[in-house]
Enzyme design. Structure first.
Site, PDB file in Angstrom:
ATOM      1  N   ASP A 131       0.892  -1.157   0.000  1.00  0.00           N
ATOM      2  CA  ASP A 131       0.000   0.000   0.000  1.00  0.00           C
ATOM      3  C   ASP A 131       0.924   1.198   0.000  1.00  0.00           C
ATOM      4  OD1 ASP A 131      -1.526   2.226   0.674  1.00  0.00           O
ATOM      5  OD2 ASP A 131      -2.985   1.022   1.760  1.00  0.00           O
ATOM      6  N   HIS A 132       1.040   1.881  -1.127  1.00  0.00           N
ATOM      7  CA  HIS A 132       2.121   2.859  -1.247  1.00  0.00           C
ATOM      8  C   HIS A 132       1.981   4.036  -0.292  1.00  0.00           C
ATOM      9  CE1 HIS A 132      -0.667   4.764  -4.213  1.00  0.00           C
ATOM     10  NE2 HIS A 132      -0.193   5.854  -3.663  1.00  0.00           N
ATOM     11  N   HIS A 159      -5.760   2.925   1.479  1.00  0.00           N
ATOM     12  CA  HIS A 159      -4.951   4.060   1.944  1.00  0.00           C
ATOM     13  C   HIS A 159      -5.526   4.729   3.196  1.00  0.00           C
ATOM     14  CE1 HIS A 159      -3.053   3.399  -1.780  1.00  0.00           C
ATOM     15  NE2 HIS A 159      -3.779   4.199  -2.545  1.00  0.00           N
TER      16      HIS A 159
END
Lengths: 507, 433
Positions: A194-195, A257
């Site tokens: 999950d960047h 996010h």
């Protein structure tokens, strides 16, 4: 604004961990993510001398490219980043290889294994391999099975699997996918990316909370009255309509996010800084989270969709007019939610979450609003006293600010709010790395701290299941409110906060 | 983290049988019997001070080879008893020499090489070879071997096994037995030499062990400063990977100094440095010179000249890129209870004179008294930026573990750039006096 003068004394002082000899295999290497994020992040790691000299990147996709063709395409894609650093690019590109692979073809898998062995010999990568699935989510399961069946995940110490988001499309599919993946590899080999967790400012929440003594004692229901988490984009759906139509803001942003930001903001302190200790706490807080009213989920969620907007000079089209979007689409491009966390720390504190496309500003932030002073001794300049707020700015203008009251200048005793600021730019003067730089390095290092574990992913999906079911079964209960492009979303979203006498922050 | 012992009693076998024994131990036809695939570490571990303290009955055995508190305490006590200068650091050669003149014949079990610090064992070295010279000139070469599996303290099931080899004997017999080392260090794994002693002892043996393909870990705070700086520079120049524990200990100072100039609005001051003062403990100048050299390299200062004075201080002139001179002074301070590392930095003062703005004075100190010393002389009229720098007190094994886990197999480019400047500063000043 970032300073262009780097601090000459800072060079070489970052304490970086050393990545062991490694071959990174990207499936879906002809895709957009590889060009836009993955190879640029690797090039950045190379420039920072953080890649080992025994390194290789093997791109795999169906297209019949050669190594050279792959290198040329990557060079074209990165031309802006390369600038006049052609020499460095040439060095880096010698680590790039390409193998045409259809993961469903047994022969291709054999060829892939042989190629990897060849790379092990030529680049001394010691059979340490990280497989990155940058393919369409619908192929995650079959890709895992194929890599597993080729025996490429057999050594749990030397092989890892990185899986992009979205991990599943609801609780059930996430569970099934977890089962498939866990049949192919051990949990410590699996890195669900999950960047957002790669962002310095998200990681800074952990440091802010657990490296300072002043915040943790007040980080609870006794002092905090509400929390707002916002991830706003100014762009529309762009060229992702195909994916976005089946996903929407809830699946695309909230489940991953925003939920990760929620978890890091609300988790209990881990016993020590250890991947499992942190992930245990994140999983626990997500398991304790729930929609404000699970029986009537439509009362705690507002969905919206952007319509046309902009100015006469630069008009913006609405979502339904975008290429690849149905003119009667009911996909939400905006969603606002109210959640509670049923534990000792947060009982009764509402968490408001919102995200949307084509909103007024691009920003991500977390706002903790503190309870009002019990007695108001002073007149407030603004008419009523303001609550203290701690605002954690994730992007852009990364930093934090604390709003509190001071005496307004003059002979009277009137209070007014001011901001105490911390800005990454002002304090450090250097831009922080892209999330993928950090996460790719961590995956190759085998450090799962910033990756989501199976129970976290499932807890995150379970949290939104009542809404997903409602959208599926009874969508009229969650109507789509249109909003004008480049505004702060539908007015209906204000009603979520109105019950608590609150307003969305308009930064 | 507590040190770990090998799980089996080391087996004493003749030197020539060791390679075959180890080959059989890790033979791949025995399933589940693979050694870790990490690195090999060769350690020169004389532990002269510990051996002398045990021999003279000032501490009890066994001899372990680590810098444990008991040794430091006994050494400090001996400094007072033996009328040595109070500023003598606990591992100074003069203590070992003075102890060597004392009567005593207490013996103790020698566990050097078998007592593995957990910071190092956590890295799962494939092979640890310890050269353990003894005081006894009649001690013949003894070679011992043991397999070991570090038990992770967190209970995680991720142990990979390695082996330890100990060569024990008097220096002469050890030198004769050096031939067995090469076959014990497989080419496919990186091998390190940790010279855990003064750099000016047994130079021939050092040269034999420190062959170019081995990554070196040395401590330039130990040994005659000229030898330390010369060796550091010459080894780096040959392209050998050199890791200096003395340089590693500068990290907090470099980090704090960098932190002062992180805010972009302060960076211009770095172009206007006019004076640099560095205070060190005792008279071992290497760490102070390395810091000055690092600054000179980072800020493009050109070395002009230097002088050493009777009190051990060194003064030098650098020139900035705009030809403005910079005064540098390294000042040794006698400290009553010095740290275990000779020449540790205690204070740094840097004065910057931007043309149109107020002068800036940066003071870093390891204690408030030092900050006050450096503030004197009217520094408060400038923009004063002061920071305390935490004293590095890691056990040396922990520092070594940090190097083992973070080195890329080459010398830090910053150390490589700083070492010739530091050597120049030292040599030029010595030559003048």
């Amino acid at each position: 604004m970032s300073s262009t003068i780097t601090n000459p004394l800072r060079v070489g002082l970052r304490q970086e961990r050393v990545i062991t000899p490694q071959c990174l295999v990207i499936f879906g290497a002809s895709g957009d993510l590889t060009q836009r994020k993955l190879v640029p992040a690797l090039f950045e790691l190379f420039k920072q001398r953080r890649l080992p000299s025994e390194f290789a990147l093997l791109g795999c996709a169906r297209r019949p490219w050669s190594d050279e063709e792959f290198r040329i395409r990557m060079k074209e894609a990165l031309s802006k980043q390369i600038g006049n650093e052609n020499k460095i690019w040439e060095q880096f590109s010698s680590f790039l290889f390409y193998e045409p692979v259809d993961l469903q073809q047994q022969n291709d898998l054999l060829k892939l294994s042989e190629r990897l062995e060849k790379i092990d010999r030529s680049n001394a990568t010691h059979s340490n391999r990280t497989f990155y699935l940058s393919v369409s989510p619908k192929f995650y399961g079959s890709a895992c099975r194929a890599i597993h069946s080729a025996g490429l995940l057999n050594d749990p110490k030397r092989s890892r699997l990185v899986i992009e988001k979205p991990f599943g499309k609801d609780y059930g599919s996430a569970q099934s996918l977890n089962q498939v993946v866990q049949n192919c590899a051990q949990e410590n080999q699996i890195f669900r990316i999950d960047h957002y967790l790669g962002k310095e400012t998200v990681q800074n929440i952990l440091v802010l909370r657990f490296a300072n003594t002043i915040f943790e004692p007040i980080w609870n229901r006794n002092y905090i009255s509400s929390v707002q988490i916002t991830a706003a984009e100014t762009v529309g759906v762009e060229d992702r309509a195909g994916y976005y139509e089946g996903s929407g803001a809830l699946r695309d942003m909230v489940q991953n996010h925003l939920t990760q930001m929620l978890a890091i903001t609300a988790m209990e302190p881990p016993g020590h800084f250890d991947p499992e200790a942190i992930r245990n706490e994140k999983a626990k807080v997500l398991q304790a989270a729930r929609l404000a009213d699970e029986l009537n989920p439509w009362t705690c969620c507002v969905r919206g969709q952007y319509g046309p907007g902009g100015s006469k000079e630069s008009p913006l089209i609405g979502y339904q007019q975008e290429d690849g979007v149905s003119s009667s689409s009911t996909t939400e491009t905006y969603v606002a939610l109210k959640l509670f966390i049923d534990n000792w720390r947060w009982q009764g504190v509402p968490f408001f979450i919102r995200t949307g496309k084509r909103l007024a500003k691009r920003l991500s932030e977390i706002v903790l609003t503190f309870r009002e002073a019990p007695v108001h001794l002073f007149d407030a300049v603004g008419g009523s006293p303001t609550s203290n707020q701690l605002i954690l700015r994730i992007q852009p203008d990364e930093g934090a600010e604390f709003r509190y009251d001071v005496k307004s200048p003059g002979s009277g005793m009137r209070s007014r709010p001011i901001e105490m600021e911390f800005s990454y730019d002002q304090s450090f003067g250097e831009p922080s790395d892209e999330g993928y730089v950090r996460l790719l390095a961590d995956a190759m290092l085998g450090d799962p701290t910033l990756f989501t574990r199976s129970d976290e992913v499932e807890a995150a999906w379970r949290l939104y299941t009542p809404l997903l079911e409602l959208i599926e079964d009874d969508p009229q209960k969650l109507p789509i409110y249109p909003y004008e492009s480049r505004t702060w979303g539908p007015a209906a979203a204000d009603s979520l906060l109105a019950k608590n006498n609150l307003l969305w922050r308009r930064p | 983290m507590s040190p770990q012992l090998t799980l089996q009693t080391p087996l004493q076998i003749p030197p020539e049988e060791i390679p075959i024994y180890l080959q059989q131990l890790w033979s791949s036809d025995q399933t589940g019997n693979a050694g870790s695939n990490t690195f090999c570490l060769l350690v020169w571990q004389p532990s002269w001070l510990e051996q002398q303290l045990v021999r003279t009955g000032k501490i009890n055995g066994p001899i372990i080879g680590s810098h444990r508190q008991e040794i430091i305490y006994a050494a400090r006590k001996f400094v007072l008893e033996g009328n040595l200068p109070h500023s003598t650091t606990p591992f100074d050669k003069s203590i070992t020499t003075a102890l060597g003149n004392k009567e005593g014949s207490t013996s103790a079990e020698d566990l050097r090489g078998q007592h593995i610090n957990s910071a190092i064992s956590a890295l799962q070295p494939r092979r640890l070879i310890t050269l353990a010279p003894t005081l006894d000139p009649n001690q013949n070469l003894q070679t011992m071997v043991a397999a070991y599996c570090p038990l992770p303290e967190d209970g995680a099931n991720k142990a990979a096994c390695g082996d330890v080899v100990v060569l024990r004997g008097h220096i002469n017999s050890l030198t004769e037995g050096l031939d067995i080392i090469k076959p014990l260090l497989p080419d496919e794994l990186p091998s390190w030499l940790w010279w855990n002693s003064n750099l000016d002892e047994v130079p021939d043996l050092f040269d034999q062990l420190a062959i170019s393909q081995r990554r070196l870990i040395i401590d330039t705070a130990l040994g005659e400063p000229g030898r330390c700086l010369g060796l550091l520079h010459s080894r780096i120049k040959t392209g050998q990977a050199v890791n200096d524990l003395n340089w590693l200990r500068l990290r907090n100072w470099r980090e704090t100094l960098a932190m002062v100039f992180d805010p972009p609005q302060r960076r211009d001051a770095l172009n206007h440095v006019s004076q640099l003062d560095i205070d060190i403990e005792g008279n071992h100048p290497v760490q102070g010179l390395l810091l000055a050299a690092w600054l000179a390299d980072r800020l493009n200062w050109k070395f002009q000249s230097s002088n050493t004075f009777k009190d051990g201080s060194i003064q030098a002139i650098f020139k900035r890129s705009d030809n403005t001179p910079i005064q540098f002074r390294l000042m040794p301070l006698p400290i009553g209870n010095p740290s275990i590392h000779p020449g540790q930095l205690v204070g740094v003062r840097m004065i910057c004179k931007p043309s149109a703005e107020k002068e800036v004075c940066v003071i870093l100190g390891s204690e408030t008294g030092e900050c006050m010393r450096l503030e004197a002389g009217g520094m408060a009229r400038m923009e004063l930026l002061e920071e305390m720098v935490p004293i590095q007190s890691n056990p040396v094994e922990k520092d070594v573990a940090r190097l083992l886990s973070s080195s890329r197999g080459n010398t830090s480019p910053l150390l490589a750039a700083s070492s010739p400047i530091a050597l120049n500063l030292f040599n030029s000043s010595s030559a003048d006096n």
